[in-house]
Design an enzyme around this catalytic site. Structure first.
Site, PDB file in Angstrom:
ATOM      1  CB  CYS A 162     -22.181  16.275 -42.571  1.00 49.85           C
ATOM      2  SG  CYS A 162     -21.309  14.730 -42.322  1.00 49.85           S
ATOM      3  CG  HIS A 218     -17.233  16.865 -44.367  1.00 51.34           C
ATOM      4  ND1 HIS A 218     -16.362  16.644 -43.326  1.00 51.34           N
ATOM      5  CD2 HIS A 218     -18.319  16.072 -44.118  1.00 51.34           C
ATOM      6  CE1 HIS A 218     -16.897  15.774 -42.481  1.00 51.34           C
ATOM      7  NE2 HIS A 218     -18.090  15.416 -42.925  1.00 51.34           N
TER       8      HIS A 218
END
Ligand code: A2P
Length: 344
Positions: free
Chosen positions: A133, A247
């Protein structure tokens, strides 16, 4: 248009559950949807286009039995290692969200906006790997910059949400916050993370490697090089923060010797890249943050600025939804490209 039989392995997990919403939003051409999980999930249902569909137990022969064309795997590396070959054997293309096959030279590692041409390699193994990710959202910003000036080195610090550890990670943060307000945080268990995550940051994600970096950090190094087809230098520090699901990354890029960074050109290159958006107005306190990126399919870039000392160094900040851009959406976009290739 042809429709496909689709399996979601890890059907009850954080990424698995995101797929059903995305299939609908992207009008993904599904003939039959088969949600697969462990025996623990038998009796559960998932919701897709207003229908309840029973979760089916993952077994090796299920892919053949259900005549699966496309299998999305998001149930951990050991599950992929064991069952992805079964799906391939049954004639399905596997789009794998785990790190298990990513560095296999016969497996393409794809961010469709960055290296769609690599999907062709899928025939070698039957598998297409979805990158880590943190890597996905980073290379989405690096690619237009590399095309613009040529990147030599990347230094990145991540601020990674608890969703990266699946549902259990998010639930642990929520439970610890509840326990904090009940004055019993000291007794609150931590299983998803090595330390308390509420009101804390943890400078370790995944296991320690011999070179002093963590496995997560080395994923960012190796995967970026594979996706960008370039031996760029990468140094990462990956940090878990008490955020639910997006994130953030602070990134410093060193371009080739002789480059003089022009901020306008940088902004334009980023802004015109597919699924990247510049959100950058510091005096007005406008920059990307996890709360705005969550539930979107965009990688947001802000805090764009030149280095104080070197003309060829640029600093910026980027944020993306880990469950979507960093996992389910990227997998779905891979599948869309794979379909285009198959239908061509
Ligand atoms: P189950 O709940 O039946 O174990 P998350 O990433 O949110 O932690 O979710 C992990 C997903 O992977 C869940 O859907 C989980 O289903 C599934 N899973 C984990 N281990 C296995 C396994 N051994 N076989 C099949 N599915 C698994």
């Amino acid at each position: 248009m042809r429709k496909f039989n689709v399996a979601v392995v890890g059907a009850t997990g954080a990424v698995g559950e995101e797929f059903y919403r995305l299939f609908e939003a992207y009008d993904f051409p599904i003939a039959k949807l088969v949600p697969l999980a462990s025996a623990r999930s038998l009796g559960k249902t998932i919701e897709y286009r207003g229908q309840e569909i029973d979760v089916v137990e993952l077994t090796c022969d299920i892919f053949e039995k259900e005549e699966i064309d496309i299998a999305f795997f998001s149930a951990g590396g050991s599950v992929s290692a064991k069952y992805a070959p079964c799906a391939v054997e049954a004639g399905a293309v596997v789009i794998d969200n785990t790190s298990h096959f990513r560095m296999d030279p016969n497996v393409p590692l794809v961010v469709p906006e960055v290296n769609p041409q690599d999907i062709e390699l899928w025939r070698e193994s039957g598998i297409i790997a979805n990158p880590n990710c943190s890597t996905i959202q980073m290379v989405l910003a690096l690619k237009p910059l590399d095309d613009l000036y040529g990147i030599k080195r990347v230094d990145v610090c991540t601020y990674q949400a608890t969703s990266g550890a699946g549902k259990a990670g998010m639930e642990e943060l929520v439970k610890q916050m509840q326990d904090f307000f009940a004055f019993k945080l000291d007794e609150s268990p931590h299983e998803a993370f090595a330390h308390q995550i509420a009101l804390n940051v943890i400078p370790q994600i995944d296991v320690a490697m011999e070179n002093g970096f963590t496995k997560e950090e080395m994923k960012m190094v190796n995967e970026s090089q594979k996706i960008l087809h370039k031996q760029l230098e990468v140094a990462a520090t990956c940090v878990r923060v008490p955020v639910l699901r997006s994130h953030s990354e602070s990134i410093t890029v060193t371009f080739d010797e002789g480059v003089e960074v022009q901020i306008d050109a940088v902004r334009q290159a980023l802004e015109s890249f597919e699924n990247v958006q510049v959100v950058d107005d510091l005096p007005n306190q406008i920059y990307p943050m996890p709360v705005m990126a969550t539930d979107t399919d965009i990688t947001y870039v802000g805090r764009i600025r030149k280095d104080l000392y070197r003309d060829n160094i640029l600093h910026f900040w980027n944020v993306a939804d880990q469950v979507r851009v960093g996992a389910a959406t990227n997998a779905l976009r891979i599948a869309q490209k794979w379909i285009e290739l198959e239908e061509a």
